[in-house]
Design an enzyme around this catalytic site. Sequence first.
Site, PDB file in Angstrom:
ATOM      1  CB  THR A  85     -71.537 -39.077 -24.243  1.00 35.61           C
ATOM      2  OG1 THR A  85     -72.471 -40.210 -24.012  1.00 35.61           O
ATOM      3  CG2 THR A  85     -71.629 -38.238 -23.123  1.00 35.61           C
ATOM      4  NE  ARG A  95     -76.868 -47.349 -18.770  1.00 35.24           N
ATOM      5  CZ  ARG A  95     -75.861 -46.384 -19.420  1.00 35.24           C
ATOM      6  NH1 ARG A  95     -76.358 -45.308 -19.624  1.00 35.24           N
ATOM      7  NH2 ARG A  95     -74.578 -46.525 -19.429  1.00 35.24           N
ATOM      8  CB  VAL A  96     -78.760 -43.229 -14.350  1.00 36.18           C
ATOM      9  CG1 VAL A  96     -77.686 -42.137 -14.279  1.00 36.18           C
ATOM     10  CG2 VAL A  96     -80.068 -42.947 -14.064  1.00 36.18           C
ATOM     11  N   GLY A  97     -76.249 -43.839 -16.780  1.00 30.75           N
ATOM     12  CA  GLY A  97     -74.949 -44.010 -17.095  1.00 30.75           C
ATOM     13  C   GLY A  97     -74.082 -43.158 -16.028  1.00 30.75           C
ATOM     14  CG  ASP A  98     -70.176 -42.619 -17.617  1.00 27.55           C
ATOM     15  OD1 ASP A  98     -70.995 -42.712 -18.458  1.00 27.55           O
ATOM     16  OD2 ASP A  98     -69.009 -41.770 -17.853  1.00 27.55           O
ATOM     17  CB  THR A 115     -67.566 -40.142 -24.122  1.00 29.28           C
ATOM     18  OG1 THR A 115     -68.617 -41.082 -24.868  1.00 29.28           O
ATOM     19  CG2 THR A 115     -66.166 -40.409 -24.969  1.00 29.28           C
ATOM     20  N   GLY A 116     -68.194 -43.182 -22.803  1.00 29.74           N
ATOM     21  CA  GLY A 116     -67.884 -44.580 -22.867  1.00 29.74           C
ATOM     22  C   GLY A 116     -69.074 -45.641 -22.226  1.00 29.74           C
ATOM     23  CB  THR A 117     -68.948 -49.128 -21.468  1.00 28.17           C
ATOM     24  OG1 THR A 117     -67.669 -49.109 -21.313  1.00 28.17           O
ATOM     25  CG2 THR A 117     -69.431 -49.884 -22.790  1.00 28.17           C
ATOM     26  N   GLY A 118     -70.693 -46.866 -19.677  1.00 25.62           N
ATOM     27  CA  GLY A 118     -71.054 -45.786 -18.319  1.00 25.62           C
ATOM     28  C   GLY A 118     -70.892 -46.931 -17.196  1.00 25.62           C
TER      29      GLY A 118
END
Length: 347
Positions: free
Chosen positions: A211, A239-242, A262-265
């Site tokens: 990201t 799916r939507v992340g952060d 950035t990372g595991t949302g």
Amino acid sequence: MAMSTAADARPKWALVVHGGAGVIERKHLKPEQETAYRDAMARVAEAGAEVLKRGGSALDAVEAAIRLLEDDPLFNAGRGAVFTAEGRNELDASIMDGSNVKAGAVAGVTTVRHPISLARAVMERSPHVFLVGDGAETFAGTQDLERVEPGYFFTERRWQGLERELKRQGLPIPPRPAGAPPPGQAAADLAHDEDGGRNSGLIDLNKKFGTVGVVALDANGDVAAGASTGGTTAKRWGRVGDSPIIGAGAYASNRSCAVSATGTGEFFIRLTVAREICALVEHKGMSLQAAADQVIQKDLTALQGDGGVIAIAPDGDMAWSFNTSGMYRARIADGQPLVVGIYKDDP
Ligand code: ASP
């Protein structure tokens, strides 16, 4: 890994950029790949700085820098985005203006070349903050924004990353998207392999991100933040992340700071990482670096989430913090040299 500028440095403008955090170690990058990532970070930071030097707003600098990253196939945003399990590129982005805490975000867009500019259009030219899917596409059609065929976003290495991940999960491989070159015809590229590097079957896919995000401070004293991503490889069910979630993947307020994550949302959403860092600064009086470290090194790590943030404060303080082995990153400020880093032990 943490960084902070001297508290007494009060630059007129400043900008920090990241290109994703994850398992990024020296043994994973060929010298030419490392050079490509460092050059990209430097080029984007300098382009954002140019906007600020000319008196442009933090918002303008964030948007301009992220547009460059969205065009660069090295990164998981715009062209070069990862694929969903169905073989699509569904793009998410958000932007926030710290001067008035206005924000705009989009999720699941498939035909907008620069999702960050669509997020800005949502903020400035719609009555809403967050648009998703078909509705976001329809709104994009009312704006002066460049549209592309979905195949524009295709890159061979991201497709191969999808195939590997689907095989690992025992899921079917979808057909290659319309407009993608036939297999075997794609040019070799310099991008960091999705699995973390050559000959490294040991790397967990989920630990390599990509990201992009930018935070900036302008001469007016305003801060802004933005984020853009393709999300996670083989994501399913819409799916939507952060990244497009205001307060999770990005937040900006002149009362505290601007943060891009950035990372595991999924973990960043649960911890509302970006807003939490700003809240610690605003309500607890913590330094930017201490607040970023609290949330990334302690709270995120305790949940076993992976990733990092970049942050900037109205007084020109800059910070980054990540609990992975690397994060592509750069910072630059008025009167301060450009600093580019990838690994934990970089400056
Ligand atoms: N945070 C992004 C997401 O979960 C992924 C990333 O940062 O690489 O969608």
